[in-house]
Design a protein around this motif. Structure first.
Motif, PDB file in Angstrom:
ATOM      1  N   GLN A  52       0.812  -1.216   0.000  1.00 50.47           N
ATOM      2  CA  GLN A  52       0.000   0.000   0.000  1.00 50.47           C
ATOM      3  C   GLN A  52       0.848   1.269   0.000  1.00 50.47           C
ATOM      4  N   HIS A  54       2.829   2.299  -2.341  1.00 53.80           N
ATOM      5  CA  HIS A  54       3.030   2.818  -3.695  1.00 53.80           C
ATOM      6  C   HIS A  54       1.837   3.687  -4.079  1.00 53.80           C
ATOM      7  N   ASN A  55       2.025   4.534  -5.102  1.00 49.38           N
ATOM      8  CA  ASN A  55       0.863   5.328  -5.511  1.00 49.38           C
ATOM      9  C   ASN A  55      -0.160   4.467  -6.256  1.00 49.38           C
ATOM     10  N   ASN A  56       0.311   3.428  -6.955  1.00 47.74           N
ATOM     11  CA  ASN A  56      -0.619   2.507  -7.615  1.00 47.74           C
ATOM     12  C   ASN A  56      -0.696   1.220  -6.795  1.00 47.74           C
ATOM     13  N   THR A  57      -1.617   1.201  -5.859  1.00 49.61           N
ATOM     14  CA  THR A  57      -1.723   0.086  -4.925  1.00 49.61           C
ATOM     15  C   THR A  57      -2.659  -0.993  -5.455  1.00 49.61           C
ATOM     16  N   ASP A  69      -5.231   3.941  -7.251  1.00 49.47           N
ATOM     17  CA  ASP A  69      -4.069   4.727  -7.655  1.00 49.47           C
ATOM     18  C   ASP A  69      -4.232   6.133  -7.098  1.00 49.47           C
TER      19      ASP A  69
END
Length: 240
Positions: A52, A54-57, A69
């Motif tokens: 979680q 990352h920006n794109n989860t 995202d």
């Protein structure tokens, strides 16, 4: 008769247990966001928590958590997500000196963002520019016209930048009286990010005096956090 009561009690007990298992606290809208988040975190594995960050989860299917995202843009209207209302650029909005109009404008932007978000959710579209976390406003100080992103800012004046940034946050997130935020605003870039752009990943701002830092570059961030309750802050690329 006694055996029937025992059977009935047993059925009720397991029905209640099953209902609780299918409706854990993190899915209960009557609880506070903090309570729901804590319950969800306690159910996640370390690997799931790390994913979680990352920006794109990715989603967590076993917990019913959908992919998300965090990257979305709304500098002067919803961006990169199909047709949307386009308002004047930030530097043009600053020229009006009308923070009330800016707040109303971003109230409209958040309405449009909400509508698009629900449409994307129905279509199971979870990639970038589909969420409710908008990476705006840009409250950096624009002093050098050679900086290619100066039009994203509200100019060179810290006071005006603060007023405009606060208006954007309140318009996007709501007035604070509603149960849920309309969207999330993001104060960026913290701090002293005012160019150059081409080497932003290696350039470090130097020779910034403590006075200039506190009187010029930081006031807007302080107000947006303390008064505006902005939900996100994006760091700058440089060190200073």
């Amino acid at each position: 008769m006694k055996s029937k009561k025992v059977i009935l009690f047993t059925l009720l007990f397991f029905s209640a247990f099953s209902f609780r298992a299918e409706n854990p606290p993190y899915k209960n809208p009557e609880l506070s966001p903090d309570e729901r988040a804590l319950d969800l975190l306690n159910r996640m594995t370390l690997k799931e928590k790390f994913a979680q960050m990352h920006n794109n989860t990715g989603g967590i299917e076993r917990l019913g958590v959908r992919p998300y995202d965090w990257w979305n843009e709304a500098l002067h209207g919803i961006a990169r997500a199909g047709k949307a209302t386009v308002f004047p650029q930030a530097i043009g909005l600053a020229a009006t000196f009308d923070d009330m109009a800016v707040s109303e404008m971003f109230d409209m932007v958040s309405d449009e963002g909400r509508a698009k978000y629900h449409d994307f959710q129905r279509k199971r579209m979870y990639n970038g520019y589909k969420g409710l976390t908008f990476w705006t406003p840009n409250i950096n100080i624009f002093r050098d016209p050679r900086w290619g992103r100066g039009m994203e800012t509200y100019g060179e004046d810290p006071f005006l930048t603060t007023k405009m940034g606060l208006a954007v946050v309140k318009g996007l997130q709501g007035d604070g009286t509603q149960k849920y935020d309309k969207a999330h605003a993001c104060a960026k870039h913290y701090a002293v990010h005012s160019g150059p752009e081409w080497n932003r990943h290696s350039y470090n701002a130097e020779n910034i005096s403590i006075r200039d830092l506190r009187e010029t570059y930081l006031p807007a961030f302080k107000v947006l956090v303390t008064e505006g309750k902005v939900k996100e802050v994006m760091c700058a690329y440089n060190r200073f």
